[in-house]
Scaffold this motif. Structure first.
Motif, PDB file in Angstrom:
ATOM      1  N   ARG A 256       8.849  15.179 -17.518  1.00 54.58           N
ATOM      2  CA  ARG A 256       9.870  14.147 -17.722  1.00 54.58           C
ATOM      3  C   ARG A 256       9.225  12.818 -18.087  1.00 54.58           C
ATOM      4  N   ARG A 257      10.008  11.973 -18.739  1.00 52.89           N
ATOM      5  CA  ARG A 257       9.589  10.610 -19.047  1.00 52.89           C
ATOM      6  C   ARG A 257      10.206   9.670 -18.017  1.00 52.89           C
ATOM      7  N   VAL A 258       9.524   8.555 -17.752  1.00 50.28           N
ATOM      8  CA  VAL A 258       9.948   7.651 -16.690  1.00 50.28           C
ATOM      9  C   VAL A 258       9.986   6.220 -17.211  1.00 50.28           C
ATOM     10  N   LEU A 259      11.102   5.541 -16.976  1.00 50.37           N
ATOM     11  CA  LEU A 259      11.170   4.095 -17.146  1.00 50.37           C
ATOM     12  C   LEU A 259      11.110   3.507 -15.742  1.00 50.37           C
ATOM     13  N   ALA A 260      10.034   2.785 -15.429  1.00 55.46           N
ATOM     14  CA  ALA A 260       9.853   2.192 -14.107  1.00 55.46           C
ATOM     15  C   ALA A 260      10.093   0.697 -14.203  1.00 55.46           C
ATOM     16  N   GLY A 261      11.149   0.235 -13.561  1.00 54.97           N
ATOM     17  CA  GLY A 261      11.514  -1.172 -13.607  1.00 54.97           C
ATOM     18  C   GLY A 261      10.988  -1.925 -12.394  1.00 54.97           C
ATOM     19  N   PHE A 262      10.475  -3.137 -12.601  1.00 55.41           N
ATOM     20  CA  PHE A 262       9.974  -3.991 -11.526  1.00 55.41           C
ATOM     21  C   PHE A 262      10.608  -5.367 -11.671  1.00 55.41           C
ATOM     22  N   ASP A 263      10.919  -5.998 -10.537  1.00 53.95           N
ATOM     23  CA  ASP A 263      11.716  -7.228 -10.586  1.00 53.95           C
ATOM     24  C   ASP A 263      10.855  -8.489 -10.509  1.00 53.95           C
ATOM     25  N   PHE A 264       9.747  -8.549 -11.258  1.00 56.56           N
ATOM     26  CA  PHE A 264       8.965  -9.784 -11.334  1.00 56.56           C
ATOM     27  C   PHE A 264       8.424  -9.928 -12.750  1.00 56.56           C
ATOM     28  N   PRO A 265       8.112 -11.143 -13.185  1.00 54.62           N
ATOM     29  CA  PRO A 265       7.620 -11.359 -14.550  1.00 54.62           C
ATOM     30  C   PRO A 265       6.308 -10.633 -14.808  1.00 54.62           C
ATOM     31  N   PHE A 266       6.205 -10.063 -16.015  1.00 56.92           N
ATOM     32  CA  PHE A 266       4.986  -9.367 -16.423  1.00 56.92           C
ATOM     33  C   PHE A 266       3.995 -10.311 -17.110  1.00 56.92           C
ATOM     34  N   GLY A 267       4.411 -11.520 -17.356  1.00 50.89           N
ATOM     35  CA  GLY A 267       3.535 -12.479 -18.019  1.00 50.89           C
ATOM     36  C   GLY A 267       3.842 -13.890 -17.556  1.00 50.89           C
ATOM     37  N   TYR A 268       2.955 -14.829 -17.924  1.00 50.83           N
ATOM     38  CA  TYR A 268       3.114 -16.242 -17.582  1.00 50.83           C
ATOM     39  C   TYR A 268       3.491 -17.029 -18.835  1.00 50.83           C
ATOM     40  N   PRO A 269       3.955 -18.270 -18.675  1.00 44.55           N
ATOM     41  CA  PRO A 269       4.277 -19.085 -19.852  1.00 44.55           C
ATOM     42  C   PRO A 269       3.097 -19.206 -20.811  1.00 44.55           C
ATOM     43  N   LYS A 270       3.434 -19.466 -22.041  1.00 40.79           N
ATOM     44  CA  LYS A 270       2.481 -19.477 -23.154  1.00 40.79           C
ATOM     45  C   LYS A 270       1.277 -20.364 -22.845  1.00 40.79           C
ATOM     46  N   GLY A 271       0.102 -19.833 -23.096  1.00 44.68           N
ATOM     47  CA  GLY A 271      -1.136 -20.591 -22.950  1.00 44.68           C
ATOM     48  C   GLY A 271      -1.889 -20.322 -21.670  1.00 44.68           C
ATOM     49  N   PHE A 272      -1.225 -19.784 -20.644  1.00 47.92           N
ATOM     50  CA  PHE A 272      -1.904 -19.612 -19.359  1.00 47.92           C
ATOM     51  C   PHE A 272      -2.948 -18.500 -19.414  1.00 47.92           C
ATOM     52  N   ALA A 273      -2.599 -17.362 -20.038  1.00 45.98           N
ATOM     53  CA  ALA A 273      -3.546 -16.245 -20.080  1.00 45.98           C
ATOM     54  C   ALA A 273      -4.841 -16.647 -20.783  1.00 45.98           C
ATOM     55  N   SER A 274      -4.727 -17.327 -21.914  1.00 43.67           N
ATOM     56  CA  SER A 274      -5.938 -17.715 -22.645  1.00 43.67           C
ATOM     57  C   SER A 274      -6.717 -18.785 -21.887  1.00 43.67           C
TER      58      SER A 274
ATOM     59  N   LYS B 214       0.831  -1.200   0.000  1.00 42.20           N
ATOM     60  CA  LYS B 214       0.000   0.000   0.000  1.00 42.20           C
ATOM     61  C   LYS B 214       0.866   1.251   0.000  1.00 42.20           C
ATOM     62  N   LEU B 215       1.876   1.285   0.863  1.00 43.06           N
ATOM     63  CA  LEU B 215       2.793   2.420   0.880  1.00 43.06           C
ATOM     64  C   LEU B 215       3.558   2.523  -0.435  1.00 43.06           C
ATOM     65  N   ALA B 216       3.964   1.362  -0.978  1.00 41.05           N
ATOM     66  CA  ALA B 216       4.728   1.360  -2.225  1.00 41.05           C
ATOM     67  C   ALA B 216       3.899   1.903  -3.378  1.00 41.05           C
ATOM     68  N   GLU B 217       2.628   1.502  -3.468  1.00 38.46           N
ATOM     69  CA  GLU B 217       1.771   1.984  -4.558  1.00 38.46           C
ATOM     70  C   GLU B 217       1.522   3.484  -4.426  1.00 38.46           C
ATOM     71  N   ASP B 218       1.304   3.955  -3.186  1.00 38.73           N
ATOM     72  CA  ASP B 218       1.117   5.394  -2.974  1.00 38.73           C
ATOM     73  C   ASP B 218       2.376   6.167  -3.379  1.00 38.73           C
ATOM     74  N   TRP B 219       3.538   5.637  -2.988  1.00 41.96           N
ATOM     75  CA  TRP B 219       4.805   6.306  -3.326  1.00 41.96           C
ATOM     76  C   TRP B 219       4.993   6.362  -4.839  1.00 41.96           C
ATOM     77  N   LEU B 220       4.678   5.268  -5.525  1.00 45.24           N
ATOM     78  CA  LEU B 220       4.818   5.232  -6.978  1.00 45.24           C
ATOM     79  C   LEU B 220       3.875   6.231  -7.645  1.00 45.24           C
ATOM     80  N   GLU B 221       2.657   6.320  -7.150  1.00 46.59           N
ATOM     81  CA  GLU B 221       1.703   7.266  -7.745  1.00 46.59           C
ATOM     82  C   GLU B 221       2.184   8.704  -7.567  1.00 46.59           C
TER      83      GLU B 221
END
Length: 683
Positions: free
Chosen positions: A57-75, A39-46
């Motif tokens: 300014r433009r921002v590149l925000a890096g996060f250290d977890f996968p943004f997607g799952y292996p092929k086929g899971f989303a569908s 909760k604090l992290a999301e508020d700080w990011l906002e």
């Protein structure tokens, strides 16, 4: 850069396995920030993103977890291959407070849809969760274990594992809903699923792809977010574009995968200089030489990139890291002379020892020497086992398989101990050292194969003034030949940097602006001569002032005084006086140590010597003076005229006499400080 966490609130005190974040701009980082819950992290990011967008300014925000799952899971979950559909699906179902969340229960519900034995596993709660195995026993998974990116990234964990050292599964479940909200609120683009045409880019970054453990005493996560933020912000636009040029529309990708060497090089890059690095303190007008040099030393830092070079090619480069000895020098105890070796010293008198049939020469492996015997040894040979003393062959008689000699002989005589020069693991050469022939020899002797070094500093040289013409061309009576440019180009070269000739520019502001742009593209630093004061035709000063990056240092020095310092398109500018004598003196005293520092070298102070004067001079108080001088018969004489227009005095001299700002009466025999040109790196 944000290091995420899937767990609960971690408390007031900073700790590992928490959420850490860090902001960097132009290779300069702020302090890492500890965020105890999401909760604090999301508020700080906002708040951060809103402030950056408001500032344009433009921002590149890096996060250290996968943004997607292996092929086929989303569908399989949403009926769509769209990763954002999965983000929103998770956002609707994840329940999260600082003290508790439902990630394990949701993972069990998902597993139930696929037979109850996977794809998720691991439960660290005390209660059992139906369809969520604690371990791998009975585990089944209809989807690939890893994404394509994780198959290529050695050591990367699967997103199905929800806990345990290094696991990221919980971070994904608890992180993607936050990304969904940030993307929606700030109209951000998520890489690599969308073109990065919007002011905010959300990017998956795995710090361990290129970083190891941090310094002792610092929390690893805090160190990693700081180093990654600095590393990514140090990339130039072309490099960043190449890294982001990825197509992985369903699974996502790890930033920098396939570009690890480039990222490691970027991690060693120094920060860019700021526009205010040359700003004088409020109220400062005339600046003494020592204070001006102290400010430059304090504010300047390396600006060139690093590279990896072999020791045989390292001469001339500046070391970007300390070099530790791979092995001791010498690696083994050895003999310093040709002679005979034996154990222990000997008192006065005649001594006889049987002579072994073996011999020790340079390069031989040490042999065992029987106790009470001697062995023939040649210079540089490793001492045989049991030998610690060597006697010169000239002091020995050999007859009938024995040697005879007179004592006393000190134990350890004529030998060199292992590591007596450099011990294994010791620092052989320090960061900031320019490698010359002697340094190259030492690097080779301690077993170094390659070193990290700064790329040579590229120095653009530009002359300004309508009165200047090229040497040898036709000149009107009111024109003069450009003497500064060839002088400065050669000085730059002899000081170990790469000179870039930008030519001459008349007193035309637009032409000068274009030429400065050209210089900033080709060089790391710009040296100009002329136009550095505050007159109508001093266009260097005017353009730097217009760019908001100008500081006119009025230095209490003769010759010289005005020194225009500033930044142009990220490149430091040293605006030297137009007079050749003043230009050379200011280049030696101020530009030379500054260029060395920008090139990664340690701050340079010229070596001076106190010598008797062969001249008479009455000096007023107020300014440091540098006189063209040369040594003759142990005394220093100065050029007959102190006029700055007498260029012949530069070639007449072999150094400078430095007179401090205090008043002085100098007579023949008075001690003065003489600095040879060789102390400035000139031949």
């Amino acid at each position: 850069m944000v290091d995420w966490s899937g767990g609960n609130d971690t408390g007031k005190s900073p700790r590992k396995d928490a959420i850490w974040a860090c902001v960097a701009r132009d290779g300069r980082t702020e302090a890492p920030i500890y965020l105890r819950n999401r909760k604090l992290a999301e508020d700080w990011l906002e708040d951060l993103l809103a402030a950056e967008l408001a500032a344009g300014r433009r921002v590149l925000a890096g996060f250290d977890f996968p943004f997607g799952y292996p092929k086929g899971f989303a569908s399989a979950i949403t009926g769509k291959e769209d990763p954002f559909a999965l983000w929103e699906w998770l956002e609707q179902r994840i329940e999260d407070t600082p003290q508790a969340n439902n990630r394990f229960d949701l993972a069990g519900e998902i597993n139930r849809q696929f037979g109850g034995h996977g794809p998720f596993w691991f439960n660290c709660l005390k209660r059992e969760i139906e369809c969520l195995p604690r371990g791998m026993q009975g585990y089944q998974n209809r989807f690939p274990e890893k994404r394509a990116a994780e198959e290529r990234a050695l050591g990367a964990f699967t997103c199905w594992q929800l806990g345990g050292a290094g696991a990221v599964g919980s971070q994904v479940l608890m992180g993607l809903p936050v990304l969904a909200r940030l993307r929606r609120k700030f109209d951000a683009a998520a890489w690599p699923f969308e073109p990065l045409t919007k002011p905010v880019a959300l990017v998956e970054i795995w710090p361990s792809l290129t970083l190891d453990s941090g310094p002792e005493g610092m929390i690893r996560d805090a160190w990693q977010v700081r180093e990654v933020a600095r590393m990514v912000s140090a990339l130039d636009p072309t490099e960043l574009g190449d890294i982001l040029d990825v197509s992985a529309p369903e699974e996502g990708w790890i930033f920098g995968l396939g570009h690890e060497d480039l990222l490691r090089q970027a991690a060693l890059r120094p920060p860019r200089l700021t526009n205010d690095c040359f700003a004088l303190p409020p109220g400062v007008n005339w600046t003494p030489v020592k204070e001006a040099l102290a400010m430059l030393e304090q504010r300047l830092s390396p600006v060139t990139r690093t590279m990896n070079v072999s020791v045989t090619e390292a001469a001339g480069y500046v070391l970007a890291e300390n070099v530790l000895a791979e092995r001791a020098n010498p690696p083994l105890p050895n003999t310093a002379v040709d002679g005979y070796g034996f154990a222990g010293g000997r008192d006065a008198g005649v001594h006889q020892l049987p002579l072994a049939k073996a011999r020790a020469a340079a390069g031989d492996m040490p042999v065992n020497l029987p106790e009470g015997t001697a062995i023939r040894v040649l210079t540089g040979a490793a001492l045989p086992l049991g030998v610690d003393t060597v006697i010169l062959q000239e002091d020995v008689t050999v007859n009938g398989g024995q040697i005879a000699f007179r004592g006393p002989v000190r134990q350890g005589a004529n030998t060199r101990q292992a590591g007596e020069d450099v011990e294994q693991g010791a620092c052989a050469l320090s960061k900031g050292t320019r490698v010359g022939p002697a340094e190259a020899a030492l690097l080779a002797a301690v077993g170094t194969k390659r070193v990290s070094a700064y790329e040579p500093l590229r120095v653009a040289v530009l002359s300004t003034g309508a009165e200047l013409v090229e040497a040898g061309d036709f000149a009107d009576p009111g024109q003069i030949y450009d003497a500064n440019r060839p002088m400065l180009l050669e000085m730059v070269r002899q000081m170990g940097h790469l000179p870039v000739d930008i030519g001459r520019v008349p007193d035309d502001r637009e032409t000068l602006r274009n030429r400065l742009n050209e210089a900033a593209e080709q060089a790391d630093l710009i040296l100009t001569s002329g136009g550095a004061s505050a007159g109508d035709e001093d266009h260097v000063s005017a353009l730097l002032t217009e760019a908001g990056a100008m500081s006119l240092w009025r230095i209490a020095v003769k010759p010289g005084r005005p020194l225009a310092l500033g930044m142009w398109s990220g490149a430091p500018v040293f605006g030297l006086p137009g007079n050749p004598v003043a230009a050379m003196v200011c280049a030696l005293i101020f530009a030379r140590p500054a260029m060395a520092r920008l090139a990664g070298q340690n701050w340079l102070e010229p070596q001076g010597f106190d010598v008797p004067a062969a001249f008479t001079k009455h000096k007023k108080a107020g300014r440091s003076e540098f006189l063209r001088a040369r040594m003759r018969d142990g005394r220093v004489e100065i050029f007959a005229s102190e006029g700055s227009g007498r260029i012949s005095g530069l070639s007449w001299a072999d150094g400078l006499v430095e007179l401090p700002p205090e008043a002085a009466e100098i007579k023949p025999g008075s001690m003065v400080r003489y600095i040879p040109f060789s102390s400035f790196g000139l031949r």
